[in-house]
Design an enzyme around this catalytic site. Structure first.
Site, PDB file in Angstrom:
ATOM      1  N   CYS A  36       0.807  -1.220   0.000  1.00 42.49           N
ATOM      2  CA  CYS A  36       0.000   0.000   0.000  1.00 42.49           C
ATOM      3  C   CYS A  36       0.845   1.277   0.000  1.00 42.49           C
ATOM      4  O   CYS A  36       0.334   2.356  -0.287  1.00 42.49           O
ATOM      5  CB  CYS A  36      -0.955   0.002   1.184  1.00 42.49           C
ATOM      6  SG  CYS A  36      -1.958  -1.474   1.250  1.00 42.49           S
ATOM      7  N   HIS A  59      -3.441   6.910   2.979  1.00 39.77           N
ATOM      8  CA  HIS A  59      -3.832   5.604   2.433  1.00 39.77           C
ATOM      9  C   HIS A  59      -5.269   5.309   2.851  1.00 39.77           C
ATOM     10  O   HIS A  59      -5.679   5.584   3.980  1.00 39.77           O
ATOM     11  CB  HIS A  59      -2.886   4.521   2.955  1.00 39.77           C
ATOM     12  CG  HIS A  59      -3.283   3.156   2.506  1.00 39.77           C
ATOM     13  ND1 HIS A  59      -3.593   2.874   1.192  1.00 39.77           N
ATOM     14  CD2 HIS A  59      -3.448   1.988   3.184  1.00 39.77           C
ATOM     15  CE1 HIS A  59      -3.925   1.607   1.087  1.00 39.77           C
ATOM     16  NE2 HIS A  59      -3.853   1.044   2.274  1.00 39.77           N
ATOM     17  N   ASN A  80     -10.047  -0.628  -0.020  1.00 40.88           N
ATOM     18  CA  ASN A  80      -8.587  -0.525  -0.010  1.00 40.88           C
ATOM     19  C   ASN A  80      -8.047  -1.052  -1.339  1.00 40.88           C
ATOM     20  O   ASN A  80      -8.138  -2.247  -1.617  1.00 40.88           O
ATOM     21  CB  ASN A  80      -8.043  -1.347   1.169  1.00 40.88           C
ATOM     22  CG  ASN A  80      -6.534  -1.302   1.281  1.00 40.88           C
ATOM     23  OD1 ASN A  80      -5.846  -0.786   0.401  1.00 40.88           O
ATOM     24  ND2 ASN A  80      -6.015  -1.849   2.370  1.00 40.88           N
TER      25      ASN A  80
HETATM   26  O1  UT7 Z   1      -3.644  -1.461   3.666  1.00 41.16           O
HETATM   27  C1  UT7 Z   1      -2.888  -1.628   4.810  1.00 41.16           C
HETATM   28  C2  UT7 Z   1      -3.279  -2.826   5.460  1.00 41.16           C
HETATM   29  N1  UT7 Z   1      -4.613  -2.981   5.937  1.00 41.16           N
HETATM   30  C3  UT7 Z   1      -5.117  -2.270   6.964  1.00 41.16           C
HETATM   31  O2  UT7 Z   1      -4.658  -1.221   7.328  1.00 41.16           O
HETATM   32  C4  UT7 Z   1      -6.255  -2.890   7.702  1.00 41.16           C
HETATM   33  C5  UT7 Z   1      -5.997  -2.844   9.190  1.00 41.16           C
HETATM   34  N2  UT7 Z   1      -7.016  -3.474  10.008  1.00 41.16           N
HETATM   35  C6  UT7 Z   1      -8.315  -3.103  10.016  1.00 41.16           C
HETATM   36  O3  UT7 Z   1      -8.728  -2.246   9.282  1.00 41.16           O
HETATM   37  C7  UT7 Z   1      -9.227  -3.764  11.030  1.00 41.16           C
HETATM   38  O4  UT7 Z   1      -8.471  -4.499  11.954  1.00 41.16           O
HETATM   39  C8  UT7 Z   1     -10.289  -4.697  10.384  1.00 41.16           C
HETATM   40  C9  UT7 Z   1     -11.327  -3.857   9.654  1.00 41.16           C
HETATM   41  C10 UT7 Z   1      -9.638  -5.659   9.416  1.00 41.16           C
HETATM   42  C11 UT7 Z   1     -11.027  -5.496  11.445  1.00 41.16           C
HETATM   43  O5  UT7 Z   1     -11.593  -4.637  12.417  1.00 41.16           O
HETATM   44  P1  UT7 Z   1     -11.395  -4.922  13.981  1.00 41.16           P
HETATM   45  O6  UT7 Z   1     -12.165  -3.909  14.701  1.00 41.16           O
HETATM   46  O7  UT7 Z   1      -9.909  -4.967  14.217  1.00 41.16           O
HETATM   47  O8  UT7 Z   1     -12.099  -6.311  14.150  1.00 41.16           O
HETATM   48  P2  UT7 Z   1     -11.481  -7.712  14.609  1.00 41.16           P
HETATM   49  O9  UT7 Z   1     -10.619  -8.282  13.536  1.00 41.16           O
HETATM   50  O10 UT7 Z   1     -10.886  -7.574  15.957  1.00 41.16           O
HETATM   51  O11 UT7 Z   1     -12.795  -8.568  14.709  1.00 41.16           O
HETATM   52  C12 UT7 Z   1     -13.845  -8.221  15.589  1.00 41.16           C
HETATM   53  C13 UT7 Z   1     -14.989  -9.195  15.393  1.00 41.16           C
HETATM   54  C14 UT7 Z   1     -14.546 -10.656  15.372  1.00 41.16           C
HETATM   55  O12 UT7 Z   1     -15.542 -11.413  16.023  1.00 41.16           O
HETATM   56  P3  UT7 Z   1     -15.323 -11.900  17.549  1.00 41.16           P
HETATM   57  O13 UT7 Z   1     -14.070 -12.743  17.498  1.00 41.16           O
HETATM   58  O14 UT7 Z   1     -15.163 -10.644  18.345  1.00 41.16           O
HETATM   59  O15 UT7 Z   1     -16.568 -12.651  17.816  1.00 41.16           O
HETATM   60  C15 UT7 Z   1     -14.546 -11.008  13.902  1.00 41.16           C
HETATM   61  O16 UT7 Z   1     -14.768 -12.363  13.668  1.00 41.16           O
HETATM   62  O17 UT7 Z   1     -15.615  -8.944  14.113  1.00 41.16           O
HETATM   63  C16 UT7 Z   1     -15.699 -10.175  13.405  1.00 41.16           C
HETATM   64  N3  UT7 Z   1     -15.608  -9.878  11.963  1.00 41.16           N
HETATM   65  C17 UT7 Z   1     -16.679  -9.619  11.202  1.00 41.16           C
HETATM   66  N4  UT7 Z   1     -17.989  -9.561  11.479  1.00 41.16           N
HETATM   67  C18 UT7 Z   1     -18.820  -9.247  10.479  1.00 41.16           C
HETATM   68  C19 UT7 Z   1     -14.501  -9.804  11.203  1.00 41.16           C
HETATM   69  N5  UT7 Z   1     -14.828  -9.492   9.933  1.00 41.16           N
HETATM   70  C20 UT7 Z   1     -16.185  -9.387   9.916  1.00 41.16           C
HETATM   71  C21 UT7 Z   1     -17.104  -9.066   8.909  1.00 41.16           C
HETATM   72  N6  UT7 Z   1     -18.420  -9.011   9.220  1.00 41.16           N
HETATM   73  N7  UT7 Z   1     -16.731  -8.812   7.625  1.00 41.16           N
END
Ligand code: UT7
Length: 335
Positions: A121, A262, A292
């Site tokens: 990125c 980004h 993204n």
């Molecule tokens: O381009 C450079 C690289 N990329 C980035 O900069 C991305 C960086 N990371 C992020 O943007 C965020 O970490 C994410 C958007 C990927 C995820 O958000 P988060 O607030 O960190 O969520 P998490 O991964 O901690 O997941 C929270 C919950 C989980 O459920 P439990 O374990 O709490 O029950 C996931 O399973 O959300 C769940 N989850 C979803 N639920 C509904 C993960 N993806 C989804 C989804 N829909 N698509």
């Protein structure tokens, strides 16, 4: 660490920008039908509402070529005037030749030296900085830099953790050296941390793990990410890179007319701009439309900011990006 001498030998200026987004729109409602997710979750956790998906016959170089033609049109530069093409991509047409060479052929830019940059990125800002070095030494005069991605081919469409995040697209800029120019790059910072390769990668398909029917079944040739870890690193690295570039330019956040970060996650952007003290009205965001698009994201956003009048001549513009590697970069431009 800042990576360029304080005084450039010439002024390096962006003459024109362009972008191209494929026609097909994939909305959050569409994704609700594919994996267990919701528009509400995607919107509140990322800010993304929809993304674009390239057609089956449309390669990364096709997206990059279309963006390049628009940048050339604005810059009023013909294909044969371009003597350097750098394409930043993690979804190249082929392992080799480079996507930049395919774009060269499409454009008829026969006088250009062409190569790709793999910095995820941060790729477009890496390309801008490499071009700046070539132009600064007098080695090249007119560069075409491109960020282009067809990430839809490396997404696991059954993995809700990642498939809601990414999209396809391309952005480009024509960059030229001038003896003197009011519009110019003022300062840049680049960095990498190879200790964190595991938190964001496509593990299979390369020489370390050639793809086989068995590991293709396990989707090892698709994007794997530890979201929370990446989030943390992204905020810290982009904040630090922004502050270092400002310091190098002798400016403060108050001087920045527009930050173009980004476009991965609205919460990451908010965390950085909060820490820098830059309000939302001076922050360019278009991730709700495209998700993204990795190396293409800053390039597309720069073009939209340029064409929409969100950045105006004389404005101090801060570009900042972060990606897998880890890699990060920031650039300050007087527009
Ligand atoms: O381009 C450079 C690289 N990329 C980035 O900069 C991305 C960086 N990371 C992020 O943007 C965020 O970490 C994410 C958007 C990927 C995820 O958000 P988060 O607030 O960190 O969520 P998490 O991964 O901690 O997941 C929270 C919950 C989980 O459920 P439990 O374990 O709490 O029950 C996931 O399973 O959300 C769940 N989850 C979803 N639920 C509904 C993960 N993806 C989804 C989804 N829909 N698509």
């Amino acid at each position: 660490m800042p990576d360029t001498p304080k005084d450039d030998l010439c002024h390096v200026t962006i003459l024109g920008t362009g972008s191209y987004l494929p026609e097909k729109v994939l909305t959050n409602a569409d994704l609700e039908k594919m994996v267990e997710t919701s528009d509400d979750w995607i919107t509140s956790r990322t800010g993304i509402k929809e993304r674009r998906i390239a057609a089956p016959g449309e390669a990364t170089s096709d997206l990059g070529t279309k963006a390049a033609l628009k940048a050339m049109e604005e810059a009023d530069i013909g294909a044969e005037e371009i003597d350097l093409i750098i394409c930043a991509t993690i979804s190249p047409d082929t392992f080799f030749p480079s996507t930049a060479c395919y774009i060269q052929k499409n454009l008829g830019a026969k006088n250009a030296v062409c190569f790709d940059i793999s910095a995820a990125c941060a790729g477009f800002l890496y390309a801008l900085q490499v071009a700046r070095h070539f132009l600064n030494t007098g080695n090249r005069k007119t560069a075409l830099i491109i960020g282009a991605e067809k990430l839809s081919v490396m997404v696991n469409w059954e993995d809700r953790n990642t498939c809601v995040l990414f999209g396809d697209g391309a952005g480009a800029a024509i960059v030229q050296s001038r003896e003197k120019s009011d519009r110019k790059i003022i300062a840049s910072v680049m960095g990498s941390d190879g200790n964190q390769t595991a938190i964001l990668s496509v593990p299979g398909g390369g020489s370390a793990c050639p793809i086989t029917p068995a590991n293709a079944n396990e989707k090892l040739n698709t994007i794997s990410m530890q979201g929370r870890e990446v989030f943390k690193h992204a905020v810290n690295a982009m904040r630090d890179a922004s502050m270092q570039a400002l310091e190098r330019a002798g400016l403060t956040a108050a001087d920045v007319a527009m930050v173009i970060p980004h476009q991965a996650n609205a919460r990451i952007i908010e965390a950085i701009t909060d820490r820098l003290g830059i309000p939302a009205e001076r922050t360019f965001v278009n991730l709700h439309k495209y998700g993204n698009t990795s190396a293409a994201a800053v390039a597309i956003a720069l073009d939209e900011a340029n064409k929409s009048g969100a950045i105006k001549p004389g404005d101090i513009v801060l570009l900042v990006a972060f990606g897998a590697g880890l890699t990060w970069a920031s650039t300050i431009i007087r527009w």
